[in-house]
Design an enzyme around this catalytic site. Structure first.
Site, short mmCIF file in Angstrom:
data_model
loop_
_atom_site.label_atom_id
_atom_site.label_comp_id
_atom_site.label_asym_id
_atom_site.label_seq_id
_atom_site.Cartn_x
_atom_site.Cartn_y
_atom_site.Cartn_z
N ASN A 10 34.17 8.90 50.70
CA ASN A 10 33.45 8.12 51.72
C ASN A 10 32.17 7.58 51.08
O ASN A 10 31.22 8.32 50.83
CB ASN A 10 33.11 9.01 52.92
CG ASN A 10 32.31 8.28 53.97
OD1 ASN A 10 32.23 7.05 53.98
ND2 ASN A 10 31.68 9.03 54.86
N LYS A 12 30.01 5.65 52.32
CA LYS A 12 28.92 5.41 53.28
C LYS A 12 28.33 4.01 53.04
O LYS A 12 29.08 3.08 52.75
CB LYS A 12 27.89 6.53 53.20
CG LYS A 12 28.55 7.91 53.38
CD LYS A 12 27.59 9.04 53.56
CE LYS A 12 28.35 10.34 53.74
NZ LYS A 12 27.44 11.47 54.02
N HIS A 96 32.38 10.27 62.50
CA HIS A 96 31.55 10.92 61.49
C HIS A 96 30.23 11.36 62.13
O HIS A 96 29.71 10.70 63.01
CB HIS A 96 31.30 9.96 60.32
CG HIS A 96 30.73 10.63 59.12
ND1 HIS A 96 29.39 10.96 59.01
CD2 HIS A 96 31.31 11.06 57.96
CE1 HIS A 96 29.17 11.55 57.84
NE2 HIS A 96 30.33 11.62 57.20
N GLU A 98 27.31 11.15 61.20
CA GLU A 98 26.26 10.14 61.12
C GLU A 98 26.43 9.09 62.21
O GLU A 98 25.44 8.58 62.75
CB GLU A 98 26.27 9.50 59.72
CG GLU A 98 25.81 10.47 58.65
CD GLU A 98 26.25 10.12 57.24
OE1 GLU A 98 25.97 10.93 56.34
OE2 GLU A 98 26.88 9.07 57.04
N GLU A 168 33.61 18.65 59.01
CA GLU A 168 32.42 18.52 58.18
C GLU A 168 31.24 19.21 58.86
O GLU A 168 30.68 18.67 59.82
CB GLU A 168 32.06 17.05 57.96
CG GLU A 168 33.10 16.26 57.20
CD GLU A 168 32.55 14.92 56.75
OE1 GLU A 168 32.51 14.67 55.55
OE2 GLU A 168 32.13 14.13 57.62
N GLY A 174 25.42 16.19 52.39
CA GLY A 174 24.32 15.59 51.63
C GLY A 174 23.13 16.50 51.44
O GLY A 174 22.07 16.05 51.01
N SER A 214 29.37 18.38 50.84
CA SER A 214 28.95 18.74 49.48
C SER A 214 30.11 19.23 48.62
O SER A 214 29.98 20.18 47.84
CB SER A 214 27.81 19.77 49.51
OG SER A 214 26.67 19.22 50.15
#
Length: 252
Positions: A10, A12, A96, A98, A168, A174, A214
């Site tokens: 991904n 991003k 996701h 985010e 996730e 991250g 990660s």
């Protein structure tokens, strides 16, 4: 039953079209056999055409990072699932953390997107995951289970069997922190148990559940050794061609 592993990068909001083309050209001919592992890249909308063109003739799957739940209309800035299908996209990442956090997407939004993606012949990669606060309170299984049930509501058994769920933990995206092997296995099994409760064990045995958070070449084999982890959705470690290819090395 045997489920084919699926490693998806991904990107991003990274890479311009020139960088994306160079990456795909560097990896397309070096992928392991698709009999062993499925490999994919989720590219930003502005590079999607470039990635699709560069990946032609290879076994690399291409995913969009989001889509809307309507095919067309007055929805400025959104991506049409119908157009994504016409372009030749394989998958669409939805839900996701985010998108949920920064753009306030709801479980209902994600469910509507999943239905629209299937209606256009694409396959969703549906993300789920909990915050550090929820994890530390011991409520991760309940929280993530509710996300999964809501995302899959109203889908057919056939559809659920074919889609991908990416677990996730938000606290591991991250941050450099990663869930332990046991954490990943326990949560991916919990996701599969929710699918079994809602759609039956036969469906749950087919659905692929990725771990994300990660994941790196150094730890991917540990996660892939877990019986209920069928792949990984990878952020930072998918941005360099050499690192992405190294993520696929666990099949050797």
């Amino acid at each position: 039953m045997s489920r084919k592993p699926f490693i998806a990068g991904n990107w991003k909001m990274n890479k311009n079209p020139k960088e994306a083309k160079a990456f795909i050209e560097a990896v397309a001919s070096k992928l392991p056999s698709s009999e062993l592992v499925e490999a994919g890249i989720a590219a930003p909308a502005l590079t999607l055409s470039t990635v699709l063109e560069a990946a032609k003739g290879s076994e690399l799957k291409v995913a969009a990072q989001n889509s809307y739940f309507e095919n067309e209309g007055a929805f400025t800035g959104e991506n049409s699932p119908k157009v994504l299908a016409e372009m030749g996209t394989d998958y669409v990442v939805i839900g996701h953390s985010e998108r949920r956090d920064y753009f306030h997407e709801t479980d209902e939004d994600i469910n509507k997107k999943a239905k629209a993606i299937f209606a256009n012949g694409l396959t969703p990669i549906i993300c789920c995951g909990e915050s550090l606060e929820t994890y530390e309170a011991g409520n991760a299984v309940e929280f993530v289970g509710a996300q999964v049930s809501a995302a899959l509501a109203g889908l057919s058994e056939e559809q659920v069997s074919s889609l991908v769920i990416a677990y996730e933990p938000i606290w591991a995206i991250g941050t450099g922190k990663s869930a332990t092997q046991d954490d990943a296995q326990n949560m991916c099994k919990a996701v599969r148990d929710v699918v079994a409760a809602d759609f039956g064990q036969a469906v749950a045995d087919k659905v692929r559940v990725q771990y994300g958070g990660s994941v790196k070449p150094e730890n991917v084999a540990e996660y892939m050794a877990c019986p209920d982890v069928d792949g990984a959705l990878v952020g930072g470690a998918s941005l360099e061609a050499e690192s992405f290819l190294a993520l696929l090395d666990f099949v050797k």
